[in-house]
Design a protein around this motif. Sequence first.
Motif, PDB file in Angstrom:
ATOM      1  N   GLU A 194       0.829  -1.203   0.000  1.00  0.00           N
ATOM      2  CA  GLU A 194       0.000   0.000   0.000  1.00  0.00           C
ATOM      3  C   GLU A 194       0.867   1.258   0.000  1.00  0.00           C
ATOM      4  O   GLU A 194       0.630   2.192  -0.734  1.00  0.00           O
ATOM      5  N   THR A 195       1.904   1.252   0.849  1.00  0.00           N
ATOM      6  CA  THR A 195       2.789   2.412   0.914  1.00  0.00           C
ATOM      7  C   THR A 195       4.060   2.199   0.112  1.00  0.00           C
ATOM      8  O   THR A 195       4.881   3.099  -0.010  1.00  0.00           O
ATOM      9  N   GLU A 196       4.234   0.984  -0.434  1.00  0.00           N
ATOM     10  CA  GLU A 196       5.436   0.605  -1.183  1.00  0.00           C
ATOM     11  C   GLU A 196       6.703   0.778  -0.351  1.00  0.00           C
ATOM     12  O   GLU A 196       7.710   1.288  -0.812  1.00  0.00           O
ATOM     13  N   HIS A 197       6.620   0.385   0.906  1.00  0.00           N
ATOM     14  CA  HIS A 197       7.776   0.451   1.784  1.00  0.00           C
ATOM     15  C   HIS A 197       8.128  -0.926   2.323  1.00  0.00           C
ATOM     16  O   HIS A 197       7.249  -1.735   2.588  1.00  0.00           O
TER      17      HIS A 197
ATOM     18  N   ARG B  32       0.214  -3.973 -10.948  1.00  0.00           N
ATOM     19  CA  ARG B  32      -1.218  -3.776 -10.780  1.00  0.00           C
ATOM     20  C   ARG B  32      -2.038  -4.503 -11.821  1.00  0.00           C
ATOM     21  O   ARG B  32      -3.190  -4.846 -11.569  1.00  0.00           O
ATOM     22  N   ILE B  33      -1.469  -4.704 -13.007  1.00  0.00           N
ATOM     23  CA  ILE B  33      -2.215  -5.399 -14.051  1.00  0.00           C
ATOM     24  C   ILE B  33      -1.577  -6.759 -14.239  1.00  0.00           C
ATOM     25  O   ILE B  33      -0.459  -6.869 -14.719  1.00  0.00           O
ATOM     26  N   ILE B  34      -2.302  -7.778 -13.803  1.00  0.00           N
ATOM     27  CA  ILE B  34      -1.725  -9.111 -13.790  1.00  0.00           C
ATOM     28  C   ILE B  34      -2.557 -10.023 -14.678  1.00  0.00           C
ATOM     29  O   ILE B  34      -3.755 -10.172 -14.473  1.00  0.00           O
ATOM     30  N   PRO B  35      -1.935 -10.589 -15.712  1.00  0.00           N
ATOM     31  CA  PRO B  35      -2.713 -11.363 -16.685  1.00  0.00           C
ATOM     32  C   PRO B  35      -3.065 -12.757 -16.189  1.00  0.00           C
ATOM     33  O   PRO B  35      -2.281 -13.397 -15.486  1.00  0.00           O
ATOM     34  N   HIS B  36      -4.271 -13.221 -16.553  1.00  0.00           N
ATOM     35  CA  HIS B  36      -4.658 -14.618 -16.311  1.00  0.00           C
ATOM     36  C   HIS B  36      -5.150 -15.196 -17.621  1.00  0.00           C
ATOM     37  O   HIS B  36      -6.298 -15.603 -17.744  1.00  0.00           O
ATOM     38  N   PHE B  37      -4.286 -15.194 -18.635  1.00  0.00           N
ATOM     39  CA  PHE B  37      -4.735 -15.615 -19.967  1.00  0.00           C
ATOM     40  C   PHE B  37      -5.097 -17.092 -20.004  1.00  0.00           C
ATOM     41  O   PHE B  37      -6.093 -17.473 -20.624  1.00  0.00           O
ATOM     42  N   THR B  38      -4.300 -17.923 -19.338  1.00  0.00           N
ATOM     43  CA  THR B  38      -4.625 -19.350 -19.342  1.00  0.00           C
ATOM     44  C   THR B  38      -6.001 -19.571 -18.717  1.00  0.00           C
ATOM     45  O   THR B  38      -6.779 -20.386 -19.192  1.00  0.00           O
ATOM     46  N   PHE B  39      -6.288 -18.799 -17.679  1.00  0.00           N
ATOM     47  CA  PHE B  39      -7.572 -18.949 -17.001  1.00  0.00           C
ATOM     48  C   PHE B  39      -8.724 -18.627 -17.947  1.00  0.00           C
ATOM     49  O   PHE B  39      -9.742 -19.321 -17.953  1.00  0.00           O
ATOM     50  N   SER B 128      -0.954  -9.526   4.417  1.00  0.00           N
ATOM     51  CA  SER B 128      -1.727  -8.913   5.495  1.00  0.00           C
ATOM     52  C   SER B 128      -2.474  -7.698   4.983  1.00  0.00           C
ATOM     53  O   SER B 128      -3.016  -6.923   5.758  1.00  0.00           O
ATOM     54  N   GLU B 129      -2.485  -7.515   3.669  1.00  0.00           N
ATOM     55  CA  GLU B 129      -3.139  -6.310   3.165  1.00  0.00           C
ATOM     56  C   GLU B 129      -4.654  -6.485   3.193  1.00  0.00           C
ATOM     57  O   GLU B 129      -5.167  -7.583   3.020  1.00  0.00           O
ATOM     58  N   PRO B 130      -5.379  -5.401   3.442  1.00  0.00           N
ATOM     59  CA  PRO B 130      -6.833  -5.497   3.497  1.00  0.00           C
ATOM     60  C   PRO B 130      -7.428  -5.782   2.123  1.00  0.00           C
ATOM     61  O   PRO B 130      -6.847  -5.426   1.095  1.00  0.00           O
ATOM     62  N   LEU B 131      -8.593  -6.432   2.141  1.00  0.00           N
ATOM     63  CA  LEU B 131      -9.232  -6.837   0.896  1.00  0.00           C
ATOM     64  C   LEU B 131      -9.556  -5.638   0.019  1.00  0.00           C
ATOM     65  O   LEU B 131      -9.371  -5.676  -1.206  1.00  0.00           O
ATOM     66  N   ALA B 132     -10.017  -4.554   0.634  1.00  0.00           N
ATOM     67  CA  ALA B 132     -10.413  -3.375  -0.143  1.00  0.00           C
ATOM     68  C   ALA B 132      -9.230  -2.861  -0.947  1.00  0.00           C
ATOM     69  O   ALA B 132      -9.359  -2.481  -2.115  1.00  0.00           O
ATOM     70  N   TRP B 133      -8.061  -2.880  -0.314  1.00  0.00           N
ATOM     71  CA  TRP B 133      -6.870  -2.412  -1.017  1.00  0.00           C
ATOM     72  C   TRP B 133      -6.511  -3.348  -2.173  1.00  0.00           C
ATOM     73  O   TRP B 133      -6.195  -2.902  -3.274  1.00  0.00           O
ATOM     74  N   LEU B 135      -8.466  -5.241  -3.873  1.00  0.00           N
ATOM     75  CA  LEU B 135      -9.441  -5.049  -4.945  1.00  0.00           C
ATOM     76  C   LEU B 135      -9.107  -3.816  -5.771  1.00  0.00           C
ATOM     77  O   LEU B 135      -9.035  -3.856  -6.994  1.00  0.00           O
ATOM     78  N   GLN B 136      -8.865  -2.735  -5.052  1.00  0.00           N
ATOM     79  CA  GLN B 136      -8.676  -1.465  -5.733  1.00  0.00           C
ATOM     80  C   GLN B 136      -7.323  -1.435  -6.444  1.00  0.00           C
ATOM     81  O   GLN B 136      -7.194  -0.908  -7.547  1.00  0.00           O
ATOM     82  N   ASP B 137      -6.317  -2.018  -5.824  1.00  0.00           N
ATOM     83  CA  ASP B 137      -4.972  -1.899  -6.366  1.00  0.00           C
ATOM     84  C   ASP B 137      -4.765  -2.788  -7.580  1.00  0.00           C
ATOM     85  O   ASP B 137      -4.160  -2.376  -8.554  1.00  0.00           O
ATOM     86  N   ARG B 138      -5.205  -4.038  -7.509  1.00  0.00           N
ATOM     87  CA  ARG B 138      -4.870  -4.901  -8.635  1.00  0.00           C
ATOM     88  C   ARG B 138      -6.012  -5.721  -9.192  1.00  0.00           C
ATOM     89  O   ARG B 138      -6.048  -5.978 -10.374  1.00  0.00           O
ATOM     90  N   ILE B 139      -6.973  -6.107  -8.357  1.00  0.00           N
ATOM     91  CA  ILE B 139      -7.954  -7.051  -8.890  1.00  0.00           C
ATOM     92  C   ILE B 139      -8.829  -6.393  -9.959  1.00  0.00           C
ATOM     93  O   ILE B 139      -9.002  -6.925 -11.050  1.00  0.00           O
TER      94      ILE B 139
END
Lengths: 271, 174
Positions: A194-197, B32-39, B128-133, B135-139
């Motif tokens: 999140e913070t890239e740290h 952030r952009i992760i391909p799942h082409f086989t899927f 340990s990252e929250p689900l919301a993050w 989702l927003q960051d990469r999913i």
Amino acid sequence: MISFILFIAVIGYSISRAGLTMPEKFLRDTTGYVQQWFYKPAGYIAGLFQDIGNLRSVYEENEQLRMTAAAYARDKVEYNAIQQENDRLSAALKFTEEQKKIYDYKYLIAQVVAVSPDAYNRTLTINLGAREGIRERMAVVTVDGMIGFISKVSELTSTVMPITSLNAEESGISATVLGKQKQSFGILSGYNSETEHLLMTKISAEDPIKKGDTVITSGLGNVFPRGMIIGTVESTQDSDIGLTRTANIKLAAKLDQLSEVFVVKTAEASK
Amino acid sequence: MKMQGMVLLTYLAFILQTSLFPWLVPAEFSDRIIPHFTFVIVMYAALYHSRHSALLLGVGFGMLQDIVFRGHLLGLHAYTMGLIAYFIGLMLGGRRLTMLSALAVVTMASLLYDLAVYYVYEVFRFTSEPLAWALQDRIFPSLFLQLAFALAIYIPMRRWFEGMVRLKPKPGKE
């Protein structure tokens, strides 16, 4: 239901086990062989477009490099003198052969052949393996700094675990601060996307670490080589119970679109 | 012969997403952009061929990914890909889906796949990252890529897979 039990069994098996079996090695090597036909040409073409974009900044960079080269020539003279002094002192103190070789690192150039399509496990595959003398837990660096370590080795390829995919239990890379190697100590554990740290924990309260310091590996324990640049300190804060401190570190090396990396072979590992 | 072609195609997609694709996205987005082409191909196999071949492809190529990029866990992708492919095939296979609904199914399935992978890693404490993050960051950004890829290969995939089914008609199916 049966498949679920099987899944849990396989996961449990993979957590407890370190090595690789024969079929696994075979699959990794054949796939790595095919992947290298694609990764490198793609890198060249992408690099070409980048180069065209960068043409303008080349002049400035050249100027800077000239200055760095001048500084390097000056430092080289000093380094040679210190090196000789150091050799003389080691001989005088009767260092064993092993002690002398402990900081004698070899750098092997490796090509990246593939990147994992899994966000929580961004491992890289490189085209050097056990045949070239790669062993597990060797450090992997780029010209900018450390990017990770070797996690699995098969005959022709090996897997690099990037420091951004580490969790607290697995890492345990000891780190210190450039210029304050004697007073400073911490352990790298975990990356916050999140913070890239990168987090450096278990820093004592009297530690002189502060914002802007360059963090390097300390080489204590002789698993990882010493003096590999990791990044710069962005901020420090007290940990939850207040006995130790943690520091947030901005990574020096970029981990995306890597093409060439160096595997650091320590004297102990090359035996 | 046809099954071999299918495996070869999926293998090509695997190579594409691991060795070629990292160079196509701008460096800032590579996490952030992760391909799942086989899927996506496995999903088409489930929708337009049969759930059994989709299960085999999913487990096989999931396992390939698990072994080649051996990190924290073994078998995670094999399990999630195989399971999702089988159930999508069980629920929707054999029906003549229109293009829009097929794309919607592929999108939902890849969302499900990403969530499953996230939850397994969370259960075993590898993230340990929250689900919301997450989702927003990469999913969600990756979802658009999956959708674009699914759209690009929709027509050839459908023709090919349906041609395969037509070549060996099974009793009981229309």
